[in-house]
Motif scaffolding. Structure first.
Motif, PDB file in Angstrom:
ATOM      1  N   LYS A   7       0.836  -1.203   0.000  1.00  0.00           N
ATOM      2  CA  LYS A   7       0.000   0.000   0.000  1.00  0.00           C
ATOM      3  C   LYS A   7       0.867   1.246   0.000  1.00  0.00           C
ATOM      4  O   LYS A   7       1.956   1.256   0.562  1.00  0.00           O
ATOM      5  N   HIS A   8       0.357   2.290  -0.631  1.00  0.00           N
ATOM      6  CA  HIS A   8       1.006   3.603  -0.573  1.00  0.00           C
ATOM      7  C   HIS A   8       0.806   4.115   0.846  1.00  0.00           C
ATOM      8  O   HIS A   8      -0.326   4.166   1.337  1.00  0.00           O
ATOM      9  N   PRO A   9       1.869   4.503   1.547  1.00  0.00           N
ATOM     10  CA  PRO A   9       1.728   4.894   2.948  1.00  0.00           C
ATOM     11  C   PRO A   9       0.872   6.136   3.191  1.00  0.00           C
ATOM     12  O   PRO A   9       0.355   6.310   4.295  1.00  0.00           O
ATOM     13  N   ASP A  10       0.683   6.972   2.175  1.00  0.00           N
ATOM     14  CA  ASP A  10      -0.083   8.212   2.350  1.00  0.00           C
ATOM     15  C   ASP A  10      -1.514   8.109   1.835  1.00  0.00           C
ATOM     16  O   ASP A  10      -2.285   9.060   1.963  1.00  0.00           O
ATOM     17  N   LYS A  11      -1.867   6.984   1.240  1.00  0.00           N
ATOM     18  CA  LYS A  11      -3.174   6.873   0.583  1.00  0.00           C
ATOM     19  C   LYS A  11      -4.274   6.712   1.625  1.00  0.00           C
ATOM     20  O   LYS A  11      -4.317   5.730   2.355  1.00  0.00           O
ATOM     21  N   ALA A  12      -5.196   7.685   1.653  1.00  0.00           N
ATOM     22  CA  ALA A  12      -6.283   7.678   2.635  1.00  0.00           C
ATOM     23  C   ALA A  12      -7.655   7.486   1.993  1.00  0.00           C
ATOM     24  O   ALA A  12      -8.630   7.292   2.698  1.00  0.00           O
ATOM     25  N   ALA A  17     -10.166   0.237  -8.098  1.00  0.00           N
ATOM     26  CA  ALA A  17     -10.124  -1.164  -7.688  1.00  0.00           C
ATOM     27  C   ALA A  17      -8.803  -1.800  -8.124  1.00  0.00           C
ATOM     28  O   ALA A  17      -8.751  -2.579  -9.077  1.00  0.00           O
ATOM     29  N   TYR A  18      -7.737  -1.427  -7.453  1.00  0.00           N
ATOM     30  CA  TYR A  18      -6.411  -1.959  -7.763  1.00  0.00           C
ATOM     31  C   TYR A  18      -5.527  -1.835  -6.533  1.00  0.00           C
ATOM     32  O   TYR A  18      -5.812  -1.066  -5.623  1.00  0.00           O
ATOM     33  N   SER A  19      -4.449  -2.599  -6.515  1.00  0.00           N
ATOM     34  CA  SER A  19      -3.436  -2.483  -5.469  1.00  0.00           C
ATOM     35  C   SER A  19      -2.368  -1.506  -5.946  1.00  0.00           C
ATOM     36  O   SER A  19      -2.021  -1.496  -7.131  1.00  0.00           O
ATOM     37  N   ALA A  20      -1.822  -0.701  -5.046  1.00  0.00           N
ATOM     38  CA  ALA A  20      -0.729   0.204  -5.417  1.00  0.00           C
ATOM     39  C   ALA A  20       0.460  -0.603  -5.916  1.00  0.00           C
ATOM     40  O   ALA A  20       1.121  -0.239  -6.879  1.00  0.00           O
ATOM     41  N   GLY A  21       0.714  -1.723  -5.235  1.00  0.00           N
ATOM     42  CA  GLY A  21       1.792  -2.607  -5.644  1.00  0.00           C
ATOM     43  C   GLY A  21       1.500  -4.032  -5.234  1.00  0.00           C
ATOM     44  O   GLY A  21       0.751  -4.264  -4.278  1.00  0.00           O
ATOM     45  N   VAL A  22       2.091  -4.961  -5.958  1.00  0.00           N
ATOM     46  CA  VAL A  22       1.960  -6.375  -5.636  1.00  0.00           C
ATOM     47  C   VAL A  22       3.341  -7.004  -5.779  1.00  0.00           C
ATOM     48  O   VAL A  22       4.025  -6.793  -6.791  1.00  0.00           O
ATOM     49  N   VAL A  23       3.737  -7.777  -4.747  1.00  0.00           N
ATOM     50  CA  VAL A  23       5.029  -8.461  -4.763  1.00  0.00           C
ATOM     51  C   VAL A  23       4.801  -9.960  -4.845  1.00  0.00           C
ATOM     52  O   VAL A  23       3.941 -10.502  -4.150  1.00  0.00           O
ATOM     53  N   LYS A  24       5.607 -10.606  -5.679  1.00  0.00           N
ATOM     54  CA  LYS A  24       5.670 -12.068  -5.707  1.00  0.00           C
ATOM     55  C   LYS A  24       7.062 -12.458  -6.184  1.00  0.00           C
ATOM     56  O   LYS A  24       7.564 -11.892  -7.156  1.00  0.00           O
ATOM     57  N   MET A  27       9.591  -9.808  -7.059  1.00  0.00           N
ATOM     58  CA  MET A  27       9.260  -8.827  -8.089  1.00  0.00           C
ATOM     59  C   MET A  27       8.104  -7.967  -7.616  1.00  0.00           C
ATOM     60  O   MET A  27       7.094  -8.486  -7.140  1.00  0.00           O
ATOM     61  N   LEU A  28       8.256  -6.657  -7.751  1.00  0.00           N
ATOM     62  CA  LEU A  28       7.236  -5.689  -7.355  1.00  0.00           C
ATOM     63  C   LEU A  28       6.660  -5.051  -8.604  1.00  0.00           C
ATOM     64  O   LEU A  28       7.393  -4.494  -9.426  1.00  0.00           O
ATOM     65  N   PHE A  29       5.340  -5.143  -8.726  1.00  0.00           N
ATOM     66  CA  PHE A  29       4.627  -4.518  -9.835  1.00  0.00           C
ATOM     67  C   PHE A  29       3.847  -3.344  -9.262  1.00  0.00           C
ATOM     68  O   PHE A  29       2.963  -3.533  -8.425  1.00  0.00           O
ATOM     69  N   ILE A  30       4.192  -2.129  -9.700  1.00  0.00           N
ATOM     70  CA  ILE A  30       3.558  -0.915  -9.195  1.00  0.00           C
ATOM     71  C   ILE A  30       2.541  -0.432 -10.220  1.00  0.00           C
ATOM     72  O   ILE A  30       2.872  -0.218 -11.386  1.00  0.00           O
ATOM     73  N   SER A  31       1.294  -0.269  -9.768  1.00  0.00           N
ATOM     74  CA  SER A  31       0.228   0.212 -10.638  1.00  0.00           C
ATOM     75  C   SER A  31       0.514   1.634 -11.112  1.00  0.00           C
ATOM     76  O   SER A  31       1.282   2.369 -10.485  1.00  0.00           O
ATOM     77  N   GLY A  32      -0.153   2.011 -12.194  1.00  0.00           N
ATOM     78  CA  GLY A  32      -0.014   3.356 -12.722  1.00  0.00           C
ATOM     79  C   GLY A  32      -0.301   4.403 -11.657  1.00  0.00           C
ATOM     80  O   GLY A  32      -1.329   4.359 -10.995  1.00  0.00           O
ATOM     81  N   LYS A  61       7.595   6.040  -2.848  1.00  0.00           N
ATOM     82  CA  LYS A  61       6.992   5.664  -1.561  1.00  0.00           C
ATOM     83  C   LYS A  61       6.481   4.231  -1.574  1.00  0.00           C
ATOM     84  O   LYS A  61       6.594   3.511  -0.575  1.00  0.00           O
ATOM     85  N   ILE A  62       5.936   3.804  -2.695  1.00  0.00           N
ATOM     86  CA  ILE A  62       5.436   2.428  -2.790  1.00  0.00           C
ATOM     87  C   ILE A  62       6.595   1.441  -2.748  1.00  0.00           C
ATOM     88  O   ILE A  62       6.542   0.442  -2.030  1.00  0.00           O
ATOM     89  N   ILE A  63       7.653   1.710  -3.493  1.00  0.00           N
ATOM     90  CA  ILE A  63       8.785   0.778  -3.490  1.00  0.00           C
ATOM     91  C   ILE A  63       9.462   0.751  -2.126  1.00  0.00           C
ATOM     92  O   ILE A  63       9.891  -0.303  -1.654  1.00  0.00           O
ATOM     93  N   GLU A  64       9.534   1.895  -1.451  1.00  0.00           N
ATOM     94  CA  GLU A  64      10.106   1.909  -0.104  1.00  0.00           C
ATOM     95  C   GLU A  64       9.215   1.151   0.880  1.00  0.00           C
ATOM     96  O   GLU A  64       9.720   0.477   1.776  1.00  0.00           O
ATOM     97  N   ALA A  65       7.892   1.217   0.702  1.00  0.00           N
ATOM     98  CA  ALA A  65       6.973   0.456   1.558  1.00  0.00           C
ATOM     99  C   ALA A  65       7.176  -1.049   1.373  1.00  0.00           C
ATOM    100  O   ALA A  65       6.893  -1.831   2.285  1.00  0.00           O
ATOM    101  N   ALA A  66       7.688  -1.447   0.208  1.00  0.00           N
ATOM    102  CA  ALA A  66       7.974  -2.856  -0.067  1.00  0.00           C
ATOM    103  C   ALA A  66       9.377  -3.259   0.386  1.00  0.00           C
ATOM    104  O   ALA A  66       9.771  -4.408   0.221  1.00  0.00           O
ATOM    105  N   GLY A  67      10.135  -2.295   0.926  1.00  0.00           N
ATOM    106  CA  GLY A  67      11.482  -2.586   1.392  1.00  0.00           C
ATOM    107  C   GLY A  67      12.567  -2.368   0.364  1.00  0.00           C
ATOM    108  O   GLY A  67      13.708  -2.789   0.557  1.00  0.00           O
ATOM    109  N   GLY A  68      12.239  -1.699  -0.733  1.00  0.00           N
ATOM    110  CA  GLY A  68      13.212  -1.466  -1.788  1.00  0.00           C
ATOM    111  C   GLY A  68      13.592  -0.004  -1.924  1.00  0.00           C
ATOM    112  O   GLY A  68      13.213   0.833  -1.099  1.00  0.00           O
TER     113      GLY A  68
END
Length: 126
Positions: A7-12, A17-24, A27-32, A61-68
């Motif tokens: 999740k984006h840490p600032d998104k309130a 209907a999408y995830s900010a990012g998905v890791v598997k 690999m991290l896929f960040i939505s538009g 911010k999204i990639i940092e939330a994923a630890g990258g």
């Protein structure tokens, strides 16, 4: 290992209907991402340079939330409302990434809500 939502840490507010990012599998896929105030969902209109840097800050911010870090980004896809903005967009984009820049595709697209840019990204974590 299943997929993990990032999740984006600032998104309130919900912006769709999408995830900010998905890791598997690392690999991290960040939505538009676009130039939004994620506390309100409102578009923050500005110059192409301003909208580019705000959009990239959301990706960071999204990639940092994923630890990258932004150095983990391997590929970006950029949608510009006007391809004529390419040179100005590219100059702003170039200030964001240092070292080896991600591979990139840039296209002109019809974008919603008057935004000038949308960027998605793929990163390899670790």
């Amino acid at each position: 290992m299943g997929k993990i939502e990032i999740k984006h840490p600032d998104k309130a507010v919900s912006t769709g209907a999408y995830s900010a990012g998905v890791v598997k599998n690392g690999m991290l896929f960040i939505s538009g991402q676009g130039p939004l105030d994620l506390s309100t969902g409102e578009v923050i209109s500005g110059t192409i340079e301003e909208e580019t840097l705000l959009t990239l800050s959301h990706i960071k911010k999204i990639i940092e939330a994923a630890g990258g870090t932004i150095d983990d980004i391997m590929k970006c896809t950029v949608h510009l409302e006007k391809i004529e903005d390419f040179d100005r967009f590219n100059a702003a984009y170039a200030t964001f990434f240092t070292g080896i820049r991600p591979a990139r595709t840039t296209v002109q697209s019809v974008l919603a809500d008057g935004i000038k840019i949308e960027i998605d990204a793929i990163a390899v974590l670790g």
